[in-house]
Write an enzyme that holds these catalytic residues in place. Structure first.
Site, PDB file in Angstrom:
ATOM      1  N   HIS A 122       0.817  -1.221   0.000  1.00 51.73           N
ATOM      2  CA  HIS A 122       0.000   0.000   0.000  1.00 51.73           C
ATOM      3  C   HIS A 122       0.852   1.273   0.000  1.00 51.73           C
ATOM      4  CE1 HIS A 122      -3.569  -2.351   0.449  1.00 51.73           C
ATOM      5  NE2 HIS A 122      -3.275  -2.779   1.662  1.00 51.73           N
ATOM      6  N   ASP A 128      -2.972 -10.560  -2.406  1.00 54.00           N
ATOM      7  CA  ASP A 128      -3.485 -10.121  -1.118  1.00 54.00           C
ATOM      8  C   ASP A 128      -4.972  -9.800  -1.252  1.00 54.00           C
ATOM      9  OD1 ASP A 128      -2.193  -8.832   1.623  1.00 54.00           O
ATOM     10  OD2 ASP A 128      -4.003  -7.761   0.996  1.00 54.00           O
ATOM     11  N   HIS A 155      -6.438  -7.277  -0.288  1.00 55.21           N
ATOM     12  CA  HIS A 155      -6.549  -5.857  -0.618  1.00 55.21           C
ATOM     13  C   HIS A 155      -5.735  -5.547  -1.871  1.00 55.21           C
ATOM     14  CE1 HIS A 155      -7.038  -6.011   3.866  1.00 55.21           C
ATOM     15  NE2 HIS A 155      -8.101  -5.303   3.533  1.00 55.21           N
ATOM     16  N   ASP A 159      -4.367 -13.091   3.779  1.00 54.50           N
ATOM     17  CA  ASP A 159      -5.618 -12.568   4.336  1.00 54.50           C
ATOM     18  C   ASP A 159      -6.813 -12.839   3.431  1.00 54.50           C
ATOM     19  OD1 ASP A 159      -4.499 -10.875   2.483  1.00 54.50           O
ATOM     20  OD2 ASP A 159      -4.584  -9.082   3.725  1.00 54.50           O
TER      21      ASP A 159
END
Length: 344
Positions: free
Chosen positions: A159, A195, A197, A284
């Site tokens: 990120h 991931d 995200h 995740d």
């Protein structure tokens, strides 16, 4: 498989996590990396220490003023009367450009921290530098002839933009590893992010470049972090047009659904003809992960890994998300086993 790991991550232990306006304990805690290291060791993988590489590879990706901010913000912040223990922004310049660069520590925190999920404290900078060194060491092992290596990075990185932290991330380990490979004989590099995200920072860093392909399979950001990035229409620009592929999935998508999307990502990677692959490994996406975006099973991680391994590319696996729950270690063991069996 060689697993590059360091205990330097223990220096970074964030306490603050603002969710829906409420302060909660951060899920990005040292125990994550401890469990992953234990699982890798128990599965018979070789743990090795990172090499002392320094900050040069990070400087090839991140701006000098951002690196200066990360290194020195804590003592500056602590000189502010009544300031919090952790550096947490309370103002953000919307859109940022055009925007003047402030001299104030408070203003710089808003400029360089995208959200409140990336608090900076004593030890954060050292842990982030060590995490980047882990990623580069794994890239070096692959460049030296290893078919693959796993970088157990913490804090994570995908990120983080060129000059902005966010979502638990400070230095973009995947981008740093990819740039190192580019600078050391690999003409074309693909980054695949699985991931839960979207890897918005990675996308942003390579947005206008045609030498690095970015592919991300993730929960649809229309109602999921990072919200503003990761949508299917985002394709890159200038030299990078067509070199960014986002494959958003409906919340709760299971292993089968992710594998279907991954097939499209694998096809794009094959068409790009890269010399090496950097894999942003987020665990995740598991059905039991506390952030609850997708529903991949533990056995499903082995299937996903096998599908990626069949690309038959020199691969740097870099740890991103995956938070505390009973299956965390088993998910890593399943993925690494599936990847090795997929390579034959």
């Amino acid at each position: 498989m060689r697993v590059v790991q360091s205990d330097a991550h223990e220096r970074h232990h964030p306490k603050h996590f603002l969710v829906n306006g409420a302060v909660q304990d951060s899920p990005e805690v040292p125990e994550r990396a401890r469990r992953l290291a234990q699982a890798a060791r128990a599965a018979g993988h070789e743990l090795v220490a990172p090499r002392a590489i320094g900050r040069g590879p990070a400087a090839a990706v991140h701006s000098p003023e951002y690196l200066q901010f990360l290194e020195h913000i804590v003592p500056r912040w602590r000189r502010i009367a009544g300031a919090s223990d952790e550096v947490i922004p309370n103002v953000h310049p919307q859109g940022r450009w055009p925007a003047s660069y402030p001299a104030s520590a408070v203003g710089q925190a808003g400029f360089h921290q995208a959200d409140t999920a990336c608090p900076i404290s004593e030890g954060t900078w050292e842990a982030a530098v060590a995490s980047a060194e882990i990623a580069v060491t794994a890239a070096q092992l692959v460049a030296e002839g290893a078919p693959h290596a796993y970088a157990l990075c913490r804090p994570p990185g995908h990120h983080a933009y060129t000059d902005m932290a966010g979502g638990f991330c400070f230095l973009n380990n995947c981008a740093i590893a990819a740039q190192w490979l580019r600078d050391h004989g690999h003409a074309r590099v693909a980054i695949l992010d699985i991931d839960v995200h979207h890897g918005n920072g990675t996308q942003g860093i390579f947005w206008a470049r045609g030498d690095v392909l970015t592919v991300s399979v993730h929960a649809d950001p229309v109602r999921f972090y990072p919200f503003f990035w990761g949508h299917a229409h985002e394709r890159g620009e200038a030299d990078g047009l067509g070199c960014n592929l986002n494959l958003p999935l409906a919340r709760g998508t299971d292993t089968r659904g992710l594998l279907e999307a991954l097939d499209a990502g694998v096809k794009r990677i094959r068409a790009f003809q890269p010399d090496a692959l950097v894999l942003a490994l987020g665990l995740d996406a598991h059905e039991g992960d506390p952030l609850k975006g997708l529903a991949v099973t533990t056995d499903g991680f082995a299937e996903i890994a096998s599908a990626i391994a069949r690309l038959d590319l020199p691969t740097v696996l870099i740890q991103e998300g995956g938070y505390l729950q009973d299956a965390l270690g088993a998910n890593l063991a399943s993925f690494l086993a599936g990847f090795e069996s997929g390579r034959g």
